[in-house]
Each structure stands twice: as C-alpha cells, then as structure tokens.
Design a protein around this motif. Structure first.
Motif, PDB file in Angstrom:
ATOM      1  N   TYR A 181       9.411  42.039   5.587  1.00  0.00           N
ATOM      2  CA  TYR A 181       8.573  40.889   5.896  1.00  0.00           C
ATOM      3  C   TYR A 181       7.123  41.130   5.510  1.00  0.00           C
ATOM      4  CZ  TYR A 181      12.566  39.614   8.797  1.00  0.00           C
ATOM      5  OH  TYR A 181      13.839  39.308   9.247  1.00  0.00           O
ATOM      6  N   GLU A 182       6.469  40.044   5.078  1.00  0.00           N
ATOM      7  CA  GLU A 182       5.030  40.010   4.857  1.00  0.00           C
ATOM      8  C   GLU A 182       4.461  38.778   5.556  1.00  0.00           C
ATOM      9  OE1 GLU A 182       3.774  40.061   0.837  1.00  0.00           O
ATOM     10  OE2 GLU A 182       4.193  42.201   0.548  1.00  0.00           O
ATOM     11  N   TYR A 183       3.255  38.926   6.085  1.00  0.00           N
ATOM     12  CA  TYR A 183       2.598  37.846   6.815  1.00  0.00           C
ATOM     13  C   TYR A 183       1.226  37.587   6.189  1.00  0.00           C
ATOM     14  CZ  TYR A 183       6.027  39.568  10.207  1.00  0.00           C
ATOM     15  OH  TYR A 183       7.176  39.991  10.807  1.00  0.00           O
ATOM     16  N   GLU A 184       0.784  36.331   6.247  1.00  0.00           N
ATOM     17  CA  GLU A 184      -0.478  35.977   5.598  1.00  0.00           C
ATOM     18  C   GLU A 184      -1.201  34.908   6.408  1.00  0.00           C
ATOM     19  OE1 GLU A 184      -1.763  33.798   1.460  1.00  0.00           O
ATOM     20  OE2 GLU A 184      -0.192  35.337   1.363  1.00  0.00           O
ATOM     21  N   GLY A 185      -2.525  35.055   6.487  1.00  0.00           N
ATOM     22  CA  GLY A 185      -3.375  33.993   7.009  1.00  0.00           C
ATOM     23  C   GLY A 185      -3.255  33.720   8.483  1.00  0.00           C
ATOM     24  N   GLY A 186      -3.242  34.749   9.331  1.00  0.00           N
ATOM     25  CA  GLY A 186      -3.201  34.526  10.771  1.00  0.00           C
ATOM     26  C   GLY A 186      -4.533  34.014  11.305  1.00  0.00           C
ATOM     27  N   LEU A 187      -4.466  33.090  12.284  1.00  0.00           N
ATOM     28  CA  LEU A 187      -5.675  32.517  12.872  1.00  0.00           C
ATOM     29  C   LEU A 187      -5.660  32.640  14.390  1.00  0.00           C
ATOM     30  CD1 LEU A 187      -6.174  29.178  10.862  1.00  0.00           C
ATOM     31  CD2 LEU A 187      -7.409  31.327  10.584  1.00  0.00           C
ATOM     32  N   VAL A 209       4.876  33.291   5.824  1.00  0.00           N
ATOM     33  CA  VAL A 209       5.716  34.453   6.085  1.00  0.00           C
ATOM     34  C   VAL A 209       6.708  34.586   4.944  1.00  0.00           C
ATOM     35  CG1 VAL A 209       7.396  35.537   7.621  1.00  0.00           C
ATOM     36  CG2 VAL A 209       5.487  34.255   8.597  1.00  0.00           C
ATOM     37  N   ARG A 210       6.804  35.780   4.380  1.00  0.00           N
ATOM     38  CA  ARG A 210       7.749  36.045   3.292  1.00  0.00           C
ATOM     39  C   ARG A 210       8.810  37.026   3.775  1.00  0.00           C
ATOM     40  NH1 ARG A 210       2.621  36.491   0.901  1.00  0.00           N
ATOM     41  NH2 ARG A 210       2.127  34.820  -0.584  1.00  0.00           N
ATOM     42  N   GLN A 211      10.037  36.806   3.321  1.00  0.00           N
ATOM     43  CA  GLN A 211      11.149  37.694   3.681  1.00  0.00           C
ATOM     44  C   GLN A 211      11.943  38.033   2.427  1.00  0.00           C
ATOM     45  OE1 GLN A 211      13.920  36.509   6.861  1.00  0.00           O
ATOM     46  NE2 GLN A 211      15.578  37.149   5.501  1.00  0.00           N
ATOM     47  N   TRP A 212      12.156  39.328   2.191  1.00  0.00           N
ATOM     48  CA  TRP A 212      13.013  39.810   1.116  1.00  0.00           C
ATOM     49  C   TRP A 212      14.254  40.441   1.727  1.00  0.00           C
ATOM     50  CZ3 TRP A 212       7.758  40.087   0.868  1.00  0.00           C
ATOM     51  CH2 TRP A 212       7.128  39.577  -0.289  1.00  0.00           C
ATOM     52  N   GLU A 213      15.383  40.262   1.078  1.00  0.00           N
ATOM     53  CA  GLU A 213      16.623  40.854   1.574  1.00  0.00           C
ATOM     54  C   GLU A 213      17.263  41.710   0.487  1.00  0.00           C
ATOM     55  OE1 GLU A 213      20.916  39.673   3.627  1.00  0.00           O
ATOM     56  OE2 GLU A 213      19.305  38.186   3.453  1.00  0.00           O
ATOM     57  N   THR A 214      17.626  42.931   0.869  1.00  0.00           N
ATOM     58  CA  THR A 214      18.285  43.878  -0.021  1.00  0.00           C
ATOM     59  C   THR A 214      19.615  44.274   0.600  1.00  0.00           C
ATOM     60  OG1 THR A 214      16.144  44.747  -0.706  1.00  0.00           O
ATOM     61  CG2 THR A 214      18.071  46.086  -1.226  1.00  0.00           C
ATOM     62  N   THR A 215      20.666  44.364  -0.198  1.00  0.00           N
ATOM     63  CA  THR A 215      21.977  44.779   0.298  1.00  0.00           C
ATOM     64  C   THR A 215      22.267  46.210  -0.126  1.00  0.00           C
ATOM     65  OG1 THR A 215      23.025  43.829  -1.660  1.00  0.00           O
ATOM     66  CG2 THR A 215      22.912  42.446   0.300  1.00  0.00           C
ATOM     67  N   PHE A 216      23.381  46.727   0.358  1.00  0.00           N
ATOM     68  CA  PHE A 216      23.740  48.131   0.166  1.00  0.00           C
ATOM     69  C   PHE A 216      23.844  48.496  -1.314  1.00  0.00           C
ATOM     70  CE2 PHE A 216      26.940  51.496  -0.296  1.00  0.00           C
ATOM     71  CZ  PHE A 216      26.361  52.484   0.470  1.00  0.00           C
ATOM     72  N   ASP A 217      24.349  47.582  -2.136  1.00  0.00           N
ATOM     73  CA  ASP A 217      24.575  47.898  -3.540  1.00  0.00           C
ATOM     74  C   ASP A 217      23.453  47.393  -4.449  1.00  0.00           C
ATOM     75  OD1 ASP A 217      25.118  45.298  -3.057  1.00  0.00           O
ATOM     76  OD2 ASP A 217      26.961  45.203  -4.225  1.00  0.00           O
TER      77      ASP A 217
END
Length: 220
Positions: free
Chosen positions: A80-86, A100-108
């Motif tokens: 996760y990445e977060y940006e621009g909190g107030l 909010v950004r979310q990346w997903e990686t699997t086992f392979d």
C-alpha cells in the motif's frame, strides 16, 4: 498476535490466523516521506487544513497465506501507498487521504500483477459536513488495473461514486447522513494492443440510490 505498547510504538496487530488455514502477516511503515509508503500533499493546504504527518504507523503490506486441502500455500502480498493526508484544525479531526494505491503480487509472480487506485473526497466542497461519518474519506473514484504481457497496467474496471448529504429526523438536534446517490461503473476489454489510444468499454452500468427520512435505502 499483537505488538504491545512500548515507548513511542502503539499497539498494532502483527498477525492473524483463522481456523480455515488462512494466515495474515501485517507490516507497517512510519507516516513520513522517508518511510516509503506515504506522500504528503503536493501543495500546502490552506487554514484550517494542514498536512497530515507525524510519528504514526500505516499498513505498508499484508501477506496472506492460505493452505487448502493440505496442499502448498496460496500466497498473496498486498502493498500500500498513501498520499495527501489532511487534518482539520477547526474540527480537530483527521480527514483521511486523497489517494490510496494497492499492488498485489502472487506466489508465482515476482512483480505486482494487479493494481488498484482509490481517490477519496476529503476537501472543503462540503466543509460544513466534513465531520459527518462516513463522508470523510468517502471513495469517489476507483480504478483497477491488471499487468499485461507487455508489462503495462491496463484498466479493466472503473467506478465513480457521487455522494450526497441527507438531514435525518431522529431527534430535536440536526442529524446528517452521507450516502452514495449515484455510482457509475465501467468494465473494459483487458486484451488491448499496447498502442491502443482509448479504452474499449465492454460494459457500463449506472446505479442511483434513494433513502427515506430515516436514512434507510428505499430504491436502487
């Protein structure tokens, strides 16, 4: 499993296991640009808003292992990445993050294979209602992308939400409720050529919502 309070480190959950073979391991990063998971607002906000930053922790990743029928683990990592909190000095309240950004990686997969970006409304268009839950941090724009064979994250779906405020007749003092009155959703063709200039829409759905004077959903 919890990490208990010690000095400046708060109580946080480190790991969760259930009876069905699922194991969640949670990692945290400080809410500072140097922490690698947070970017403050690009421009200095105007009073009464200030940039949200400080010695607090944000979830930086969640590692999920699921054991099914005695076999090897199905493995996923969400980062996760977060940006621009107030923070609102007048209301003395956090207003959440702009993005909010979310990346997903699997086992392979060594690299993330899907990516979700969510924008939130926490600005002053509805300043008088900024303290109303759940309007603070209301998701307004969600885009989901999948990495193709050319290592390009292609959009496969997109949702735009429109929020409204309703006054409820619960007691003598005003009570307000925030709700989605319209939601537009697109599904895109995933297999587009690398140089495709526009997204090819596979499906589109528009949903509208209404509620009664008590805040109950009455129509969709």
């Amino acid at each position: 499993r919890l990490r208990t309070h010690s000095g400046g480190v708060p109580d946080v959950m480190l790991r969760a296991q259930d009876g069905f073979g699922s194991d969640h391991i949670i990692a945290y990063a400080p809410m500072l640009p140097s922490g690698g998971s947070y970017l403050p607002p690009a421009n200095a906000p105007a009073y009464p808003l200030i940039a949200l930053m400080g010695p607090r922790l944000l979830v930086s990743s969640v590692e999920v292992k699921s054991y099914i029928d005695g076999g090897g683990p199905a493995y996923n990592v969400m980062e996760y990445e977060y940006e621009g909190g107030l923070f609102d000095l007048k209301l003395k309240q956090e207003l959440g993050f702009r993005l909010v950004r979310q990346w997903e990686t699997t086992f392979d997969n060594e690299e993330p294979w899907q990516y979700t970006e969510t924008s939130y409304d926490h600005h002053t268009d509805y300043f008088d209602f900024a303290h109303i839950y759940p309007y603070v941090g209301a998701p307004t724009h969600i885009t989901h992308r999948i990495r193709d064979d050319n290592d390009i994250f292609r959009p496969v779906s997109e949702v735009i939400n429109f929020w409204s405020i309703k006054k409820l007749n619960l007691n003598s003092s005003p009570t307000y409720f925030a709700y989605i009155n319209r939601s537009d959703a697109w599904t895109y063709e995933p297999n587009q050529p690398p140089d495709a200039p526009n997204r090819q829409v596979a499906a589109y759905q528009k949903s509208t919502f209404q509620s009664d004077e008590w805040g109950n959903a009455t129509q969709q």
